[in-house]
Design a protein around this motif. Structure first.
Motif, PDB file in Angstrom:
ATOM      1  N   MET A  74       4.424  -1.111  -2.084  1.00  0.00           N
ATOM      2  CA  MET A  74       3.152  -0.515  -1.518  1.00  0.00           C
ATOM      3  C   MET A  74       1.939  -0.057   0.308  1.00  0.00           C
ATOM      4  O   MET A  74       2.280   1.048  -0.074  1.00  0.00           O
ATOM      5  N   ASN A  75       2.537  -1.335   0.967  1.00  0.00           N
ATOM      6  CA  ASN A  75       1.592  -1.638   0.961  1.00  0.00           C
ATOM      7  C   ASN A  75       2.778  -0.511   2.432  1.00  0.00           C
ATOM      8  O   ASN A  75       2.256   0.358   3.580  1.00  0.00           O
ATOM      9  N   LYS A  76       3.992  -1.270   3.315  1.00  0.00           N
ATOM     10  CA  LYS A  76       4.300  -0.723   4.197  1.00  0.00           C
ATOM     11  C   LYS A  76       5.720   0.864   3.888  1.00  0.00           C
ATOM     12  O   LYS A  76       6.143   1.591   4.770  1.00  0.00           O
ATOM     13  N   LEU A  77       5.797   0.895   2.590  1.00  0.00           N
ATOM     14  CA  LEU A  77       6.895   2.183   2.816  1.00  0.00           C
ATOM     15  C   LEU A  77       6.512   2.946   1.187  1.00  0.00           C
ATOM     16  O   LEU A  77       7.135   4.399   1.468  1.00  0.00           O
ATOM     17  N   PHE A  78       5.353   2.658   1.198  1.00  0.00           N
ATOM     18  CA  PHE A  78       4.706   3.974   0.230  1.00  0.00           C
ATOM     19  C   PHE A  78       4.739   4.971   1.000  1.00  0.00           C
ATOM     20  O   PHE A  78       4.096   5.146   1.570  1.00  0.00           O
ATOM     21  N   ARG A  79       4.410   6.022   0.677  1.00  0.00           N
ATOM     22  CA  ARG A  79       4.200   7.068   0.786  1.00  0.00           C
ATOM     23  C   ARG A  79       4.010   8.487  -0.274  1.00  0.00           C
ATOM     24  O   ARG A  79       4.791   9.115  -0.613  1.00  0.00           O
ATOM     25  N   PHE A  80       3.150   8.830   0.134  1.00  0.00           N
ATOM     26  CA  PHE A  80       3.149  10.365  -1.050  1.00  0.00           C
ATOM     27  C   PHE A  80       3.249  11.670  -0.734  1.00  0.00           C
ATOM     28  O   PHE A  80       4.089  12.077  -2.045  1.00  0.00           O
ATOM     29  N   ILE A 379      -1.947  -5.142 -10.708  1.00  0.00           N
ATOM     30  CA  ILE A 379      -3.109  -5.238  -9.617  1.00  0.00           C
ATOM     31  C   ILE A 379      -2.108  -5.655  -8.083  1.00  0.00           C
ATOM     32  O   ILE A 379      -2.775  -5.345  -7.117  1.00  0.00           O
ATOM     33  N   MET A 380      -0.972  -6.106  -8.308  1.00  0.00           N
ATOM     34  CA  MET A 380      -0.724  -6.693  -6.427  1.00  0.00           C
ATOM     35  C   MET A 380      -0.518  -5.042  -6.124  1.00  0.00           C
ATOM     36  O   MET A 380      -0.026  -5.105  -4.911  1.00  0.00           O
ATOM     37  N   MET A 381       0.342  -4.561  -7.065  1.00  0.00           N
ATOM     38  CA  MET A 381       0.981  -2.915  -6.681  1.00  0.00           C
ATOM     39  C   MET A 381      -0.111  -2.227  -5.888  1.00  0.00           C
ATOM     40  O   MET A 381       0.094  -1.528  -4.962  1.00  0.00           O
ATOM     41  N   THR A 382      -1.305  -2.103  -6.769  1.00  0.00           N
ATOM     42  CA  THR A 382      -2.759  -1.276  -6.968  1.00  0.00           C
ATOM     43  C   THR A 382      -3.071  -2.008  -5.475  1.00  0.00           C
ATOM     44  O   THR A 382      -3.618  -0.816  -4.750  1.00  0.00           O
ATOM     45  N   MET A 383      -3.036  -2.882  -5.196  1.00  0.00           N
ATOM     46  CA  MET A 383      -3.534  -3.499  -3.823  1.00  0.00           C
ATOM     47  C   MET A 383      -2.936  -3.060  -2.656  1.00  0.00           C
ATOM     48  O   MET A 383      -3.563  -3.255  -1.436  1.00  0.00           O
ATOM     49  N   GLY A 384      -1.512  -3.367  -2.811  1.00  0.00           N
ATOM     50  CA  GLY A 384      -1.203  -2.535  -1.350  1.00  0.00           C
ATOM     51  C   GLY A 384      -1.068  -1.608  -1.892  1.00  0.00           C
ATOM     52  O   GLY A 384      -0.976  -0.307  -0.235  1.00  0.00           O
ATOM     53  N   LEU A 385      -1.524  -0.530  -1.811  1.00  0.00           N
ATOM     54  CA  LEU A 385      -1.365   0.942  -2.278  1.00  0.00           C
ATOM     55  C   LEU A 385      -2.920   1.157  -1.896  1.00  0.00           C
ATOM     56  O   LEU A 385      -2.432   2.372  -0.646  1.00  0.00           O
ATOM     57  N   ALA A 386      -3.896  -0.248  -2.533  1.00  0.00           N
ATOM     58  CA  ALA A 386      -5.310   0.176  -1.000  1.00  0.00           C
ATOM     59  C   ALA A 386      -5.052   0.135   0.110  1.00  0.00           C
ATOM     60  O   ALA A 386      -5.821   0.420   0.439  1.00  0.00           O
ATOM     61  N   GLN A 387      -4.146  -0.669  -0.077  1.00  0.00           N
ATOM     62  CA  GLN A 387      -4.119  -1.563   1.835  1.00  0.00           C
ATOM     63  C   GLN A 387      -3.171  -0.166   2.665  1.00  0.00           C
ATOM     64  O   GLN A 387      -4.021  -0.377   3.659  1.00  0.00           O
ATOM     65  N   ASN A 388      -2.461   0.101   2.044  1.00  0.00           N
ATOM     66  CA  ASN A 388      -1.799   1.553   2.288  1.00  0.00           C
ATOM     67  C   ASN A 388      -2.759   2.964   2.913  1.00  0.00           C
ATOM     68  O   ASN A 388      -3.097   2.971   4.133  1.00  0.00           O
ATOM     69  N   CYS A 389      -3.738   2.640   1.699  1.00  0.00           N
ATOM     70  CA  CYS A 389      -4.774   3.625   2.206  1.00  0.00           C
ATOM     71  C   CYS A 389      -5.921   3.419   3.816  1.00  0.00           C
ATOM     72  O   CYS A 389      -5.867   4.096   4.133  1.00  0.00           O
ATOM     73  N   ILE A 390      -5.737   1.737   3.426  1.00  0.00           N
ATOM     74  CA  ILE A 390      -6.916   0.852   4.677  1.00  0.00           C
ATOM     75  C   ILE A 390      -6.153   0.811   5.845  1.00  0.00           C
ATOM     76  O   ILE A 390      -6.732   1.494   6.807  1.00  0.00           O
TER      77      ILE A 390
END
Length: 402
Positions: A74-80, A379-390
């Motif tokens: 989620m941090n490195k590869l997820f894209r909206f 929750i780890m997935m969600t934290m990765g998503l949040a870090q993606n946005c950060i």
């Protein structure tokens, strides 16, 4: 554990170098505390299951690794834009997975788990990051389709449909704690954007929320009207939990056994705690010592100082999430960061409140601490998503000054 990035900066555990390091370290410490506490609580089962500790440790390590992989993805590869493109394929698949637990037997009176190979997974946990992504994707799509920001009921129409579908499924599963958290996450997503087209619905939602809180306090707190009504419905077990929270000692050897022993364990901590590993309540008194009541064991062993340390770590994550949420002008990122903060807070509030008998127990796990692989991965997935946005926010800030 770290690697050198192209720009010469060190990244934390291979995550993006622009990730917030305070969040990363807080999550890492919470995972260590959770893993140790889960192993400690299962020591009480060695009398009839000699290999339980090694099995629990191995299972927890597997879940931590899976959670880290989900966080990294989620941090490195997820894209909206990818999610928006495949949304019509992804959403039906997700809803279908949520329905799968109905094919398996109940656990604790709820059809919320998929069971296989001696393990159980709770798909509804993944509905929490899903609702965040769906709401943020609505705003992402509105950038190209500006008509969504002008016509009432258009902007979050798809998000409302997904939320209603998820709610119907979870109500059928009788998992009301999860439903409460998803509802608050969704409510926060709707309330964060400040568009004129949303103002009326936001006022209505605020009114419904405040009215619901007042009604709940009157019907279930001040009086027993609501409890008496629930006793004559399929929600009789909820009425029992409400009675236990109001007086956990009324039926100590019956339905109040767990909440009463939770309070006994907390009271016996004597502020400073009995010492790490020295809990007595984990030896059969609390049957959910590694899950619902793990906080009671943690407080019994480490006292108020352990609870204070836990609050500080959660507080660091919350502060950093909302710091970036207020810093960015991008509503899509605000929703993800603010919704993640609500996600984390609601779990802590419902678990800690239930353990201390300040509110009825909902069976909601303490994130990063309680056992349960699905909740940890979610929750780890969600934290990765949040870090993606950060990371996106910090890059945008750097570009502004270059």
């Amino acid at each position: 554990m770290s690697k050198q990035t192209k720009k010469g900066k060190l990244s934390f555990l291979f995550l993006d170098s622009k990730c917030d390091k305070y969040i990363n370290w807080a999550v890492a410490i919470l995972l260590l505390i959770g893993t140790f506490t889960i192993v400690s609580t299962n020591v009480g089962k060695t009398t009839y299951a000699p290999n339980i500790v090694s099995k629990v440790l191995f299972k927890q390590c597997v879940f931590v690794v899976c959670g880290y992989i989900a966080m990294l993805f989620m941090n490195k590869l997820f894209r909206f834009r990818w999610f928006a493109f495949f949304e019509l394929l992804i959403l039906p698949i997700c809803l279908l997975i949520l329905v799968l637990p109905f094919a398996f037997p109940e656990i604790g009176g709820s059809h919320a788990w998929i069971q296989f190979a001696g393990m159980s997974l709770q798909p509804s946990e993944f509905a929490k990051p899903l609702i965040l992504i769906v709401c943020a994707t609505c705003l992402y799509r509105s950038k190209k389709k500006t008509a969504m920001l002008k016509e009432k009921g258009k902007l979050f129409k798809k998000a409302w449909i997904v939320y209603v579908c998820i709610s119907v499924i979870i109500v059928g599963q009788k998992d009301y704690g999860t439903l409460a958290i998803i509802s608050f996450i969704f409510l926060s997503c709707i309330m964060i954007p400040k568009y004129p087209v949303l103002q009326r619905s936001q006022r209505v939602l605020k009114l419904c929320l405040y009215s619901g809180i007042v009604a709940a306090v009157v019907l279930f707190g001040i009086t027993n009207i609501g409890t008496d009504i629930l006793k004559n419905t399929p929600l009789a077990h909820v009425a029992v939990r409400i009675e236990n929270f109001k007086d956990p000692y009324a039926d100590v050897y019956g339905d109040g056994y767990q909440p009463a022993n939770s309070l006994y364990g907390i009271a016996s901590s004597n502020i400073i705690g009995k010492g790490i590993g020295n809990s007595t309540r984990k030896y059969g008194y609390l049957t959910q010592a590694d899950n619902d009541y793990i906080l009671a064991v943690l407080i019994e062993e480490t006292g108020v100082f352990g609870l204070f340390g836990l609050v500080i770590l959660y507080g660091i994550i919350e502060y950093r999430l909302f710091y970036y949420a207020f810093k960015t002008s991008e509503d899509m990122y605000k929703i993800i960061l603010g919704g993640t903060g609500v996600y984390l807070f609601m779990h802590f509030f419902l678990n800690a409140g239930g353990v201390a008998c300040l509110i009825p127990l909902t069976g909601v796990p303490l994130l990063f601490i309680s056992s349960g692989g699905t909740s940890l991965i979610s929750i780890m997935m969600t934290m990765g998503l949040a870090q993606n946005c950060i990371c996106a926010i910090r890059r945008k800030e750097m570009d502004r000054y270059l």
